[in-house]
Design an enzyme around this catalytic site. Structure first.
Site, short mmCIF file in Angstrom:
data_model
loop_
_atom_site.label_atom_id
_atom_site.label_comp_id
_atom_site.label_asym_id
_atom_site.label_seq_id
_atom_site.Cartn_x
_atom_site.Cartn_y
_atom_site.Cartn_z
N ASP A 43 0.83 -1.21 0.00
CA ASP A 43 0.00 0.00 0.00
C ASP A 43 0.86 1.26 0.00
O ASP A 43 1.97 1.27 0.53
CB ASP A 43 -0.93 -0.03 1.23
CG ASP A 43 -2.12 0.90 1.06
OD1 ASP A 43 -2.40 1.33 -0.07
OD2 ASP A 43 -2.78 1.20 2.08
N ARG A 94 -0.05 9.18 -9.82
CA ARG A 94 -0.21 7.94 -9.04
C ARG A 94 0.39 6.74 -9.78
O ARG A 94 0.99 5.86 -9.18
CB ARG A 94 -1.70 7.66 -8.79
CG ARG A 94 -2.36 8.60 -7.79
CD ARG A 94 -3.85 8.26 -7.64
NE ARG A 94 -4.05 6.87 -7.25
CZ ARG A 94 -4.00 6.42 -6.00
NH1 ARG A 94 -3.78 7.25 -5.00
NH2 ARG A 94 -4.16 5.14 -5.73
N HIS A 110 2.83 3.13 -8.96
CA HIS A 110 2.62 1.72 -9.28
C HIS A 110 3.83 1.14 -10.02
O HIS A 110 4.24 0.01 -9.78
CB HIS A 110 1.35 1.54 -10.13
CG HIS A 110 0.09 1.99 -9.43
ND1 HIS A 110 -0.19 1.66 -8.12
CD2 HIS A 110 -0.96 2.75 -9.85
CE1 HIS A 110 -1.37 2.19 -7.78
NE2 HIS A 110 -1.84 2.86 -8.81
N SER A 167 -7.48 -5.62 -5.19
CA SER A 167 -8.63 -6.14 -4.44
C SER A 167 -9.88 -6.03 -5.29
O SER A 167 -9.95 -5.24 -6.23
CB SER A 167 -8.81 -5.35 -3.14
OG SER A 167 -9.37 -4.08 -3.40
N LEU A 216 10.51 -20.82 -4.25
CA LEU A 216 9.57 -19.89 -3.62
C LEU A 216 8.26 -19.93 -4.39
O LEU A 216 8.26 -19.93 -5.62
CB LEU A 216 10.15 -18.46 -3.68
CG LEU A 216 9.23 -17.32 -3.23
CD1 LEU A 216 9.08 -17.31 -1.70
CD2 LEU A 216 9.80 -15.95 -3.66
N ARG A 233 1.74 -4.73 6.22
CA ARG A 233 1.06 -3.74 5.39
C ARG A 233 1.89 -2.47 5.43
O ARG A 233 2.13 -1.90 6.50
CB ARG A 233 -0.36 -3.43 5.89
CG ARG A 233 -1.04 -2.41 4.97
CD ARG A 233 -2.48 -2.14 5.32
NE ARG A 233 -3.10 -1.30 4.28
CZ ARG A 233 -4.34 -1.39 3.88
NH1 ARG A 233 -5.16 -2.26 4.43
NH2 ARG A 233 -4.81 -0.60 2.92
N GLU A 243 1.27 -13.03 12.75
CA GLU A 243 1.85 -11.83 13.33
C GLU A 243 1.65 -10.70 12.32
O GLU A 243 1.69 -10.93 11.12
CB GLU A 243 3.35 -12.02 13.58
CG GLU A 243 3.67 -13.05 14.65
CD GLU A 243 3.17 -12.62 16.02
OE1 GLU A 243 3.23 -11.42 16.33
OE2 GLU A 243 2.72 -13.50 16.78
C1 IPE Z 1 -5.61 -2.74 -0.31
O1 IPE Z 1 -5.23 -1.41 -0.52
C2 IPE Z 1 -5.56 -3.50 -1.59
C3 IPE Z 1 -4.23 -3.70 -2.16
C4 IPE Z 1 -3.10 -3.36 -1.63
C5 IPE Z 1 -4.22 -4.35 -3.44
P1 IPE Z 1 -6.28 -0.25 -0.74
O2 IPE Z 1 -5.52 1.02 -0.83
O3 IPE Z 1 -7.16 -0.60 -1.87
O4 IPE Z 1 -7.15 -0.33 0.60
P2 IPE Z 1 -7.94 0.76 1.42
O5 IPE Z 1 -8.97 1.33 0.52
O6 IPE Z 1 -6.96 1.78 1.88
O7 IPE Z 1 -8.52 0.00 2.58
C1 IPE Z 2 -1.41 0.15 -3.52
O1 IPE Z 2 -1.24 1.53 -3.54
C2 IPE Z 2 -1.65 -0.45 -4.88
C3 IPE Z 2 -3.03 -0.90 -5.12
C4 IPE Z 2 -4.01 -0.88 -4.24
C5 IPE Z 2 -3.32 -1.43 -6.43
P1 IPE Z 2 -2.46 2.52 -3.62
O2 IPE Z 2 -2.84 2.70 -5.05
O3 IPE Z 2 -3.57 2.05 -2.74
O4 IPE Z 2 -1.83 3.86 -3.07
P2 IPE Z 2 -2.43 4.82 -1.96
O5 IPE Z 2 -2.81 3.94 -0.80
O6 IPE Z 2 -3.61 5.49 -2.58
O7 IPE Z 2 -1.32 5.74 -1.64
MG MG Z 3 -4.05 2.32 -0.77
#
Ligand code: IPE
Ligand code: IPE
Ligand code: MG
Length: 236
Positions: A16, A29, A33, A61, A127, A184, A203
């Site tokens: 995240d 953004r 990625h 997700s 792995l 996370r 954990e």
């Molecule tokens: C969770 O992250 C899903 C992934 C890392 C793929 P999100 O950024 O989508 O989750 P929320 O919305 O902050 O809970």
């Molecule tokens: C995680 O980063 C990647 C995915 C959920 C696909 P985010 O895209 O959720 O980035 P933030 O949380 O908005 O910074």
């Molecule tokens: Mg996120």
């Protein structure tokens, strides 16, 4: 007391913070990625080097379909590009890729890349990289409940046969041990519909590092945190 099994068999990561990392640097953004793919590469190497046997990465997700269509498309395109760029390396490193999640909502192109990476890496023994892609834990559990109900209705099993093991075996993760350690990144402290059943005794660790900055050193540091934990499983 230090954890006796210092190296977790199964590490699962909620990757995240890509967007926030990019924005903090005045980038789009999407660039977060892209840099996040490098972190994936780094964590695979670190997992393998440390003797971790399963690495699960939450890549997309079920709820992520609700993002703007441009971002969803960019993520799918990045997935396909990464499959093409990384497959040979993964085969060389003995990494087997398996995917957990729904498969019915991807485009034909994404589905074919998924199948390609799974079949090309099937013999990997060092792995197992589990990609949670269009994954939702509640959806996974619902699907498992339906499949067990169908097996009872058809007379294949009795209600009494339903147990923790048969439920585990009905999940996408049937042949994968439960995660020992869930990380996370980005400082958010929630599971966001990730491995709810499987996480019962995992954990957890919530570093504030954004995913694009989570490289081998951060992975090693996380393993040190794990090694210092004492797992009691309800006992004394
Ligand atoms: C969770 O992250 C899903 C992934 C890392 C793929 P999100 O950024 O989508 O989750 P929320 O919305 O902050 O809970
Ligand atoms: C995680 O980063 C990647 C995915 C959920 C696909 P985010 O895209 O959720 O980035 P933030 O949380 O908005 O910074
Ligand atoms: Mg996120």
């Amino acid at each position: 007391m230090e954890n006796i099994e210092r190296i977790p068999t199964h590490v699962a990561i909620i990757m995240d913070g890509n967007g926030r990392w990019a924005k903090s640097l005045g980038k789009e953004r999407y660039e977060g990625h892209i840099e996040g793919v490098d972190s994936v590469r780094e964590c695979i190497k670190a997992a393998r080097r440390n003797g971790v046997k399963y690495l699960t990465l939450y890549a997309f997700s079920t709820e992520n379909w609700g993002r703007p269509v441009e971002e969803v498309n960019a993520l799918m395109e990045l997935f396909c590009k990464s499959v093409m760029a990384e497959t040979d390396q993964l085969v060389e490193q003995g990494v087997r890729v398996v995917m957990i999640g729904r498969r019915d909502r991807f485009s034909d192109k994404v589905r074919s890349h998924l199948e390609k990476i799974e079949s090309a890496t099937a013999a990997g023994e060092h792995l197992t990289l589990v990609l949670a892609f269009d994954y939702s834990s509640r959806e996974e559990i619902t699907t498992a409940v339906k499949s067990l109900a169908n097996r009872v209705a058809s007379g294949e099993i009795a209600v009494e046969d339903i147990c923790e093991q048969s439920i585990s075996q009905s999940l996408y993760t049937a042949d994968i041990p439960d995660p020992d350690f869930i990380i996370r990144t980005s400082g958010e402290c929630r599971l966001s519909n990730f491995l709810l059943w499987q996480a019962s005794y995992a954990e957890m660790y919530f570093p504030t590092t954004m995913w694009p900055e989570f490289k081998q050193e951060e992975f090693d540091k996380a393993l040190e945190v794990y090694a210092s934990r004492e797992r009691r499983y309800g006992k004394l």
